[in-house]
Every structure is written in structure tokens, then in C-alpha cells.
Design a protein around this motif. Structure first.
Motif, short mmCIF file in Angstrom:
data_model
loop_
_atom_site.label_atom_id
_atom_site.label_comp_id
_atom_site.label_asym_id
_atom_site.label_seq_id
_atom_site.Cartn_x
_atom_site.Cartn_y
_atom_site.Cartn_z
N UNK A 186 -6.51 8.30 10.77
CA UNK A 186 -5.87 6.98 10.77
C UNK A 186 -6.87 5.90 10.40
N UNK A 187 -8.08 5.98 10.92
CA UNK A 187 -9.09 4.99 10.58
C UNK A 187 -9.43 5.02 9.09
N UNK A 188 -9.54 6.20 8.53
CA UNK A 188 -9.80 6.31 7.10
C UNK A 188 -8.64 5.73 6.29
N UNK A 189 -7.42 6.00 6.74
CA UNK A 189 -6.24 5.50 6.03
C UNK A 189 -6.17 3.98 6.09
N UNK A 190 -6.50 3.41 7.25
CA UNK A 190 -6.46 1.96 7.37
C UNK A 190 -7.55 1.30 6.53
N UNK A 191 -8.72 1.91 6.50
CA UNK A 191 -9.82 1.34 5.72
C UNK A 191 -9.50 1.35 4.22
N UNK A 192 -8.74 2.34 3.78
CA UNK A 192 -8.45 2.50 2.35
C UNK A 192 -7.15 1.84 1.92
N UNK A 193 -6.40 1.29 2.85
CA UNK A 193 -5.07 0.78 2.49
C UNK A 193 -5.18 -0.41 1.54
N UNK A 194 -4.22 -0.56 0.65
CA UNK A 194 -4.26 -1.70 -0.28
C UNK A 194 -3.77 -2.97 0.40
N UNK A 195 -4.14 -4.09 -0.17
CA UNK A 195 -3.63 -5.37 0.29
C UNK A 195 -2.15 -5.46 -0.05
N UNK A 196 -1.35 -5.92 0.90
CA UNK A 196 0.10 -6.01 0.68
C UNK A 196 0.58 -7.45 0.52
N UNK A 197 -0.35 -8.39 0.38
CA UNK A 197 0.04 -9.80 0.29
C UNK A 197 0.96 -10.05 -0.89
N UNK A 198 0.65 -9.41 -2.03
CA UNK A 198 1.48 -9.64 -3.22
C UNK A 198 2.88 -9.05 -3.08
N UNK A 199 3.05 -8.15 -2.11
CA UNK A 199 4.36 -7.55 -1.88
C UNK A 199 5.31 -8.50 -1.14
N UNK A 200 4.76 -9.40 -0.34
CA UNK A 200 5.57 -10.21 0.56
C UNK A 200 6.66 -11.02 -0.15
N UNK A 201 6.36 -11.72 -1.24
CA UNK A 201 7.42 -12.50 -1.89
C UNK A 201 8.50 -11.63 -2.52
N UNK A 202 8.22 -10.34 -2.68
CA UNK A 202 9.18 -9.44 -3.32
C UNK A 202 10.04 -8.68 -2.31
N UNK A 203 9.81 -8.91 -1.02
CA UNK A 203 10.65 -8.27 0.00
C UNK A 203 12.03 -8.92 -0.04
N UNK A 204 13.03 -8.13 -0.37
CA UNK A 204 14.38 -8.67 -0.60
C UNK A 204 15.36 -8.24 0.47
N UNK A 205 14.87 -7.75 1.59
CA UNK A 205 15.75 -7.34 2.69
C UNK A 205 15.44 -8.23 3.89
N UNK A 206 16.39 -8.34 4.84
CA UNK A 206 16.13 -9.15 6.04
C UNK A 206 14.86 -8.68 6.76
N UNK A 207 14.06 -9.64 7.21
CA UNK A 207 12.77 -9.32 7.81
C UNK A 207 12.58 -10.11 9.10
N UNK A 208 12.22 -9.39 10.15
CA UNK A 208 11.89 -9.98 11.45
C UNK A 208 10.41 -9.79 11.70
N UNK A 209 9.72 -10.89 12.01
CA UNK A 209 8.29 -10.85 12.29
C UNK A 209 8.08 -11.24 13.75
N UNK A 210 7.40 -10.37 14.50
CA UNK A 210 7.16 -10.60 15.92
C UNK A 210 5.65 -10.55 16.16
#
Length: 265
Positions: A186-210
Motif C-alpha cells: 500500500x505504501x508503494x502504491x500511494x507513493x507511485x499514485x498519479x496526481x488526480x487534480x486534473x480529474x476533478x473538473x471532469x467528474x460528472x457524477x454527484x460527489x459528496x466530500x466529507x
């Protein structure tokens, strides 16, 4: 107990409770589906609540390698296929949120709604990745206990740890049950994960942030930034909660999910 046998020979454990609109909740690091006990108990009265143990966590198999956010996401899709579910509301806490972002990149047609709990879109910076690799060395050399003890003060506020020590002990036991191979993967996966910031404006489904008001890992300003970038998203800041807001203040989190998910359904 329900298990899914994956094509690569691994078995994934999952809970499947209730009936109605399916909600899949993905746990954080280094936890398991047990962290969603309060949500299963409350939400299953109206929804079908599915909480898997990711590979390497809880009662799922823990291979020595092969971990990534994309692999976790594909495992979730395999579980949906196994259960005959075409689309689901998919939520994740912390690392579980990173898996949700991978699902949105790879399998957007399977996602009907998104719940992001105490998570962030940004990838690790150089310092963050270095800390992940320090934790990997610690897990290899010392086991899970030191990692659990270091994370617990970030999961729950000091007041909760003082006034509800049984809750702190319960979370600690969940973390101590995570295999070392799963921790490292899990630590290796988190370290290698891509940035998802550019994905945020393209989310087209209802989203709840807590987010917990006192979350030291993914603080409210990160949640507010995501909220500003995801159109028609709904933000809930949970008072007197740290990184594990769904565990520390379950009544507030459950109420927020129940109300929002009823509209989505």
C-alpha cells in the motif's frame, strides 16, 4: 464468509449488507473494512452497503508484490461484476479515495456517485514519498506496531483518545491486523499514485466530500479545494473529528451520506 477469487489467484474478503442502491466503501491505510462497521450498521437499513478488504488488508490475501491504485480499482470492478452490479455509488476514506480516483480514470461507467472521506487529489510531493519509503523500511525492520502507534494520534483527536480509549484500542487492533506485505504494498502504491487534480473538473457524477475539522493529514482546506473544482459537489466538515471522521463521529457522517445518497438514488 463471502470471498471473491480473483483471476490472479488471490481471494478478496467483503461484507455485503442491506438492499437497495449499492454503496461501495473502500477503507484507508493501514485499515480494513472493519473501519466501516458504523456505516454498515446505519446505512444498510436503506442501501446495499458493500465494504471489501483490499488485497493486503484484513481477511484478504496479501501478496508480496503487485500493488497499485489501478490494481485496487480493478479488484473493485471484479467485485462489482461478481455481485452483478453495473453501477454503484463508490466512496473511499484516505487511501480509499485514491482508489476511487483510479476507478474514475479507468472505469467511469461503473460509478454512479462519489463519496470522498478525508482524502485528497494531490499526489505525494518529494518529502511525502520519502516518508512513505521510511515507513516501508520501518515495517520491514520493526513490523506494524510502530506504524500503528504513529498513525493513531492522526486518526482520532486527542480528546477522543482520552475520553473513548476503547475506540482508539479498536482502531489500533485493526491496524495491527494488517500484514506487513500489505503495508509495504500500500505504501508503494500511494507513493507511485498519479496526481488526480486534473480529474476533478471532469467528474460528472454527484460527489459528496466529507472531512474532519481537525484532520492533520488531509485538512479541510484540501477538501474545500476539491469542492471548488468538482461541479455540483457537496462539502461536509465534521466538527471535532480528525482523519478517521467516519469512525470518530459516525452519526454526523452517516447522516450526511444517508441524505445525499437518497437524492442520488
Amino acid at each position: 464468509m463471502p470471498y471473491l477469487d480473483l483471476l490472479d489467484g488471490l481471494s478478496i474478503f467483503y461484507h455485503d449488507e442491506g438492499a437497495g442502491e449499492p454503496i461501495v466503501l473502500i477503507h484507508g491505510f493501514p485499515l480494513s473494512s472493519e473501519m466501516y462497521q458504523p456505516q454498515r450498521a446505519a446505512l444498510s437499513s436503506r442501501f446495499r452497503v458493500i465494504t471489501p478488504d483490499l488485497r493486503g488488508a484484513g481477511r484478504s490475501d496479501a501478496p508480496a508484490d503487485g500493488y497499485s491504485m489501478d490494481v485496487y480499482a480493478d479488484d473493485i470492478v471484479a467485485l462489482l461484476d461478481h455481485l452483478g452490479i453495473g453501477q454503484a455509488i463508490v466512496g473511499g476514506m484516505s487511501m480509499g479515495g485514491y482508489v476511487v480516483f483510479a476507478l474514475l480514470r479507468r472505469h467511469p461507467e461503473r460509478v454512479k456517485g462519489v463519496i470522498l472521506i478525508d482524502t485528497r487529489a494531490e499526489a505525494d510531493n518529494e518529502e511525502g514519498r520519502a516518508n512513505r519509503f521510511k515507513m516501508i523500511d520501518q515495517a520491514r525492520n520493526e513490523g506494524v506496531m510502530q506504524i500503528a502507534d504513529a498513525l493513531l494520534p492522526k486518526l482520532l483527536t486527542e480528546r477522543t483518545r482520552r475520553e473513548r480509549p476503547e475506540l482508539a484500542d479498536w482502531l489500533r487492533e485493526i491496524m495491527l491486523g494488517t500484514p506487513v506485505d500489505g503495508i509495504i504494498g500500500a505504501l508503494q502504491a500511494m507513493a507511485a499514485r498519479p496526481d488526480a487534480t486534473d480529474l476533478l473538473p471532469r467528474i460528472a457524477v454527484p460527489t459528496l466530500i466529507i472531512v474532519g475539522s481537525d484532520d492533520p493529514i488531509t485538512p479541510p482546506d484540501m477538501a474545500t479545494r476539491m469542492h471548488s473544482m468538482i461541479r455540483d459537489s457537496h462539502l461536509v466538515i465534521v466538527p471535532d473529528a480528525a482523519h478517521a471522521a467516519n469512525v470518530e463521529r459516525p452519526e454526523r457522517v452517516n447522516a450526511a451520506i444517508m441524505e445525499w445518497a437518497a437524492r442520488v438514488a
